[in-house]
Design a protein around this motif. Structure first.
Motif, PDB file in Angstrom:
ATOM      1  N   ILE A  39      -2.578 -14.081  32.148  1.00 47.02           N
ATOM      2  CA  ILE A  39      -2.442 -14.675  33.448  1.00 47.02           C
ATOM      3  C   ILE A  39      -3.364 -13.957  34.366  1.00 47.02           C
ATOM      4  CG2 ILE A  39      -0.812 -15.323  35.327  1.00 47.02           C
ATOM      5  CD1 ILE A  39       1.233 -15.964  33.134  1.00 47.02           C
ATOM      6  N   VAL A  40      -3.289 -12.551  34.342  1.00 44.88           N
ATOM      7  CA  VAL A  40      -4.156 -11.547  35.169  1.00 44.88           C
ATOM      8  C   VAL A  40      -5.745 -11.936  34.982  1.00 44.88           C
ATOM      9  CG1 VAL A  40      -5.206  -9.370  35.337  1.00 44.88           C
ATOM     10  CG2 VAL A  40      -2.603  -9.624  35.311  1.00 44.88           C
ATOM     11  N   ALA A  41      -6.075 -12.036  33.437  1.00 41.65           N
ATOM     12  CA  ALA A  41      -7.287 -12.309  33.101  1.00 41.65           C
ATOM     13  C   ALA A  41      -7.840 -13.873  33.455  1.00 41.65           C
ATOM     14  CB  ALA A  41      -7.305 -12.597  31.302  1.00 41.65           C
ATOM     15  N   ALA A  42      -6.739 -14.933  33.460  1.00 43.05           N
ATOM     16  CA  ALA A  42      -7.107 -16.257  34.060  1.00 43.05           C
ATOM     17  C   ALA A  42      -7.110 -16.250  35.656  1.00 43.05           C
ATOM     18  CB  ALA A  42      -5.712 -16.983  33.653  1.00 43.05           C
ATOM     19  N   ALA A  43      -6.670 -15.474  36.276  1.00 45.03           N
ATOM     20  CA  ALA A  43      -6.674 -15.179  37.640  1.00 45.03           C
ATOM     21  C   ALA A  43      -8.281 -14.544  38.153  1.00 45.03           C
ATOM     22  CB  ALA A  43      -5.636 -14.403  38.325  1.00 45.03           C
ATOM     23  N   LEU A  44      -8.531 -13.732  37.301  1.00 44.86           N
ATOM     24  CA  LEU A  44      -9.760 -13.156  37.340  1.00 44.86           C
ATOM     25  C   LEU A  44     -10.993 -14.091  37.120  1.00 44.86           C
ATOM     26  CD1 LEU A  44      -9.009  -9.663  35.922  1.00 44.86           C
ATOM     27  CD2 LEU A  44      -9.727  -9.993  38.358  1.00 44.86           C
ATOM     28  N   ALA A  45     -10.879 -14.735  36.004  1.00 45.92           N
ATOM     29  CA  ALA A  45     -11.924 -16.049  35.590  1.00 45.92           C
ATOM     30  C   ALA A  45     -11.963 -16.936  36.818  1.00 45.92           C
ATOM     31  CB  ALA A  45     -11.464 -16.581  34.335  1.00 45.92           C
ATOM     32  N   ALA A  46     -10.713 -17.197  37.277  1.00 47.49           N
ATOM     33  CA  ALA A  46     -10.970 -18.344  38.586  1.00 47.49           C
ATOM     34  C   ALA A  46     -11.314 -17.794  39.642  1.00 47.49           C
ATOM     35  CB  ALA A  46      -9.289 -18.568  38.833  1.00 47.49           C
ATOM     36  N   ILE A  47     -11.160 -16.747  39.996  1.00 45.69           N
ATOM     37  CA  ILE A  47     -11.987 -16.032  41.158  1.00 45.69           C
ATOM     38  C   ILE A  47     -13.584 -15.876  40.908  1.00 45.69           C
ATOM     39  CG2 ILE A  47     -12.289 -13.993  42.700  1.00 45.69           C
ATOM     40  CD1 ILE A  47      -9.118 -13.444  42.129  1.00 45.69           C
ATOM     41  N   GLY A  48     -13.942 -15.474  39.586  1.00 46.60           N
ATOM     42  CA  GLY A  48     -15.477 -15.705  39.289  1.00 46.60           C
ATOM     43  C   GLY A  48     -15.966 -14.032  39.803  1.00 46.60           C
ATOM     44  N   ASP A  49     -17.320 -14.221  39.403  1.00 49.62           N
ATOM     45  CA  ASP A  49     -18.125 -13.031  39.404  1.00 49.62           C
ATOM     46  C   ASP A  49     -18.752 -12.817  40.922  1.00 49.62           C
ATOM     47  OD1 ASP A  49     -17.742 -12.085  36.894  1.00 49.62           O
ATOM     48  OD2 ASP A  49     -19.281 -13.320  36.180  1.00 49.62           O
ATOM     49  N   GLU A  50     -19.021 -11.861  41.328  1.00 50.48           N
ATOM     50  CA  GLU A  50     -19.637 -11.468  42.537  1.00 50.48           C
ATOM     51  C   GLU A  50     -21.198 -11.746  42.438  1.00 50.48           C
ATOM     52  OE1 GLU A  50     -18.826 -10.850  46.827  1.00 50.48           O
ATOM     53  OE2 GLU A  50     -17.510 -11.216  45.142  1.00 50.48           O
ATOM     54  N   GLY A 345     -14.794 -26.222  45.800  1.00 48.05           N
ATOM     55  CA  GLY A 345     -15.141 -24.750  45.084  1.00 48.05           C
ATOM     56  C   GLY A 345     -14.442 -23.737  45.999  1.00 48.05           C
ATOM     57  N   LEU A 346     -13.800 -23.981  47.192  1.00 45.91           N
ATOM     58  CA  LEU A 346     -13.095 -23.068  48.050  1.00 45.91           C
ATOM     59  C   LEU A 346     -11.687 -22.628  47.338  1.00 45.91           C
ATOM     60  CD1 LEU A 346     -13.196 -21.370  50.442  1.00 45.91           C
ATOM     61  CD2 LEU A 346     -12.200 -23.430  51.801  1.00 45.91           C
ATOM     62  N   PHE A 347     -11.253 -23.547  46.425  1.00 45.79           N
ATOM     63  CA  PHE A 347      -9.783 -23.278  46.079  1.00 45.79           C
ATOM     64  C   PHE A 347      -9.974 -23.172  44.812  1.00 45.79           C
ATOM     65  CE2 PHE A 347      -9.613 -26.078  49.631  1.00 45.79           C
ATOM     66  CZ  PHE A 347      -8.621 -25.724  50.366  1.00 45.79           C
ATOM     67  N   GLN A 376     -14.605 -16.976  47.423  1.00 48.19           N
ATOM     68  CA  GLN A 376     -15.428 -17.937  48.111  1.00 48.19           C
ATOM     69  C   GLN A 376     -15.482 -18.018  49.431  1.00 48.19           C
ATOM     70  OE1 GLN A 376     -17.676 -19.922  46.850  1.00 48.19           O
ATOM     71  NE2 GLN A 376     -17.494 -19.930  44.616  1.00 48.19           N
ATOM     72  N   LEU A 377     -14.132 -17.584  49.939  1.00 45.16           N
ATOM     73  CA  LEU A 377     -13.773 -17.436  51.221  1.00 45.16           C
ATOM     74  C   LEU A 377     -14.882 -16.432  52.153  1.00 45.16           C
ATOM     75  CD1 LEU A 377     -11.886 -18.641  53.643  1.00 45.16           C
ATOM     76  CD2 LEU A 377     -10.417 -16.512  53.085  1.00 45.16           C
ATOM     77  N   ARG A 378     -14.802 -15.271  51.527  1.00 44.93           N
ATOM     78  CA  ARG A 378     -15.643 -14.326  52.091  1.00 44.93           C
ATOM     79  C   ARG A 378     -17.142 -14.839  51.864  1.00 44.93           C
ATOM     80  NH1 ARG A 378     -17.745  -9.107  50.015  1.00 44.93           N
ATOM     81  NH2 ARG A 378     -17.704  -7.594  51.659  1.00 44.93           N
ATOM     82  N   ALA A 379     -17.563 -15.398  51.021  1.00 48.08           N
ATOM     83  CA  ALA A 379     -18.882 -15.771  50.690  1.00 48.08           C
ATOM     84  C   ALA A 379     -19.477 -16.624  51.881  1.00 48.08           C
ATOM     85  CB  ALA A 379     -19.189 -16.354  49.372  1.00 48.08           C
TER      86      ALA A 379
END
Length: 615
Positions: A39-50, A345-347, A376-379
């Motif tokens: 689940i940690v890996a899934a959250a990281l994948a959902a947030i995506g790369d910078e 894309g924000l969610f 995405q919010l910061r971007a």
């Protein structure tokens, strides 16, 4: 690059952008809970790369020292060359340039608006429940104005109102004010039809609809579907019979594309339902050709939904002129609603926000709301946060932020999983608090953070540093109201917890048992003892307990004190029973047992009004 970090808050996977996935957290019992690695890996994948091409916003404060010169183009078009420190750059959202390129610049006051000597008493009001004889089955903004006039005359300084955020204009209408289709726009069910400009043109044709609406008041259960049908029918007739005034056209132009997208969503939702995930595939993309064609083909209907938002803004302003309002900002939105449709894309749509199991909610909570993606919010330079806060601050003297811990971290639960399977995701809280402070100061409005439940020390430290008031309840405080903090809005209870009458009579416990909910016997006994201590163990019945409890609360040092309108009416049912849905419990759907006119004339309401007003 992500980096692992050990600390008192658990092991984190932290990104340079300020967000993090927290591998571990402390349960309310003190036990350390480790999140599942998958689940940690899934959250990281959902947030995506910078991998965003644009630079993140630069956030500065008056007096900040600069490590290199920058050129600033201010909101009003001026150009300033800054060297050494921030200098006289006004607060606001600007653009800056330096040797590395161009990016957004936010200049924040750092601290929220908090007037000196603030000390007010007010009312906590579920607007939908506060019906008058003239209501069409649901409390509306004219009822809120009438309540405000009565309360202000007795000395009240504000009314805390439930979220008035928009639900989709389709049936079944979502009852929860905390699961809106949009946090940026409002719910037309709160309109008083007879006060809409042009209503008089309908003459006798309006009366059958009004009579049908008032007939709904005979049932204490609020039938939102019936209310929607009647009000939309009446409002469409008014809209067809009148030419929208220049004031509306000007207001609509100022709202820009955000309003047009919401109005387009609403027009499509009338045909296809309020959950865009069930629409034809071509209508799920707000920028696609099919949606643009639908908007063009439904110009009048899109204009109708925009017009209703203008009416809501006007009627809300009139209610606020009777008594200052404190708005309430939900933590999130419906996953199939207008806000997610407008900016998908924000969610992180494969997750929902909730809370892990704790001592009061042993099963945990899933609030069915997709979290913002912090990257995405910061971007996008926090533009969605700005828009959401501005909607909340509009016509308000203050803003209560539900689950203020969400500005720091949110508990992400994979869709379809148990709350035990969640993981905490941290947000760039410094940036988000800077934006909140800027919008608060611009609105001249105070901020209250709902900091109930499991709260990290960091949260309350930052709230104090940012002039954000805490939210304290008699049910949860060990000491008497005289020991409550000054920088707080204090109350006896809240919408998710027992009313005084429900607790004192035992009706709340009986209700839980009758619907098969587990009862926290020890916790209930503890808060009942707190009530008894605050009320002085009165033996003259429920009304005397309520009056004595609020007399003790009103004497607290807290800057703001709120009395629940349900307590003035001696209501035994909670507005919301966590862990249930209809028909198990009529959440957000019970009107007060008496019309507003009768309630405010009652001896108990008059007594509480004097108590609160004397602050």
């Amino acid at each position: 690059m992500d980096r692992a970090e050990n600390g008192g808050r658990g092991r984190w996977l932290i990104h340079e952008g300020g967000w993090a996935v927290q591998r571990e957290y402390h349960h309310a019992s003190g036990e350390v809970v480790r999140a599942d690695d998958g689940i940690v890996a899934a959250a990281l994948a959902a947030i995506g790369d910078e991998d965003d091409a644009s630079a993140p916003p630069l956030i500065l404060h008056p007096g900040d020292v600069l490590d290199h010169p920058i050129e600033v183009i201010t909101e009003d078009g001026r150009t300033l060359d800054l060297r050494g420190n921030v200098g006289d750059v006004p607060l606001g959202y600007h653009t800056c340039r330096d040797a590395t390129g161009e990016r957004s610049l936010i200049v924040s006051p750092r601290r929220c608006h908090l007037p000196p000597g603030l000390r007010l008493g007010g009312w906590a009001v579920q607007v939908y429940a506060a019906r008058s004889a003239a209501s069409w089955g649901i409390g509306d903004l004219a009822d809120l104005r009438a309540l405000g006039e009565w309360a202000a005359a007795a000395g009240a300084g504000f009314a805390l109102v439930n979220p008035l955020s928009a639900a989709a204009p389709s049936t079944p209408v979502e009852a929860s004010p905390y699961l809106p289709s949009s946090r940026r726009w409002r719910n037309p069910l709160f309109l008083r039809v007879e006060e809409v400009p042009g209503a008089e043109r309908l003459g006798a044709a309006l009366e059958p609809l009004a009579a049908a609406g008032r007939a709904l008041n005979a049932d204490r259960h609020i039938d939102r579907d019936a209310v929607l049908a009647l009000k939309l029918d009446a409002l469409r007739r008014i809209h067809a019979a009148t030419r929208p005034p220049r004031a509306f056209r000007s207001w609509r132009a100022r709202q820009g594309e955000d309003l047009e997208r919401f109005a387009t969503f609403s027009a499509i939702a009338e045909d296809h339902g309020g959950d865009f995930r069930e629409w034809p595939a071509e209508l799920r993309d707000p920028s696609g050709a099919a949606v643009q064609a639908a908007r063009g083909a439904a110009t009048d209907r899109v204009g109708f939904h925009a017009w209703m938002q203008w009416l809501l803004d006007e009627q809300l302003a009139r209610a606020a002129s009777a008594l200052p309002l404190m708005a309430d900002l939900p933590i999130g939105v419906d996953p199939g609603g207008a806000d997610v449709w407008a900016e998908p894309g924000l969610f992180a749509t494969d997750f929902s926000v909730g809370a892990p199991p704790d001592l009061f909610n042993t099963l945990g909570q899933d609030w069915a709301q997709p979290p913002w993606n912090p990257r995405q919010l910061r971007a996008c330079a926090y533009r969605p946060l700005v828009a959401t806060l501005r909607a909340g601050f509009a016509h308000a003297m203050g803003l209560r932020i539900d689950h203020v811990m969400g500005l720091f971290r949110l508990f992400w639960i994979p869709r379809g999983c148990d709350p035990n399977a969640g993981v905490y995701v941290r947000y760039p809280e410094a940036d988000m608090l800077d934006v909140l402070a800027l919008e608060s100061v611009r609105a001249g409005a105070v901020v209250v953070g709902e900091d109930l439940g499991t709260v990290e020390p960091l949260v309350r430290e930052q709230m104090a540093a940012r002039d954000i008031l805490s939210y304290r309840l008699l049910w949860f405080e060990d000491g008497p109201p005289s020991a409550f903090p000054e920088r707080a809005m204090s109350a006896v209870t809240t919408h998710d917890l027992p009313t005084i009458a429900g607790l004192w009579t035992g009706a709340d416990v009986e209700a839980q048992r009758s619907i098969g909910l587990p009862v926290n016997e020890a916790g209930t006994a503890e808060i009942r003892e707190r009530l008894a201590r605050a009320a002085g163990h009165p033996e003259d019945g429920v009304a005397e307990v309520i009056a004595s409890a609020y007399a003790a609360l009103a004497a607290s040092p807290s800057m703001l004190v709120a009395a629940a309108l349900e307590d003035a009416a001696e209501v035994v049912e909670r507005p919301n029973m966590p862990g249930t849905v209809a028909p198990r419990w009529p959440n957000w759907s019970l009107a007060l047992p008496h019309p507003l006119e009768e309630l405010v004339a009652s001896p108990l309401a008059q007594r509480l009004a004097r108590t609160i007003g004397r602050r």
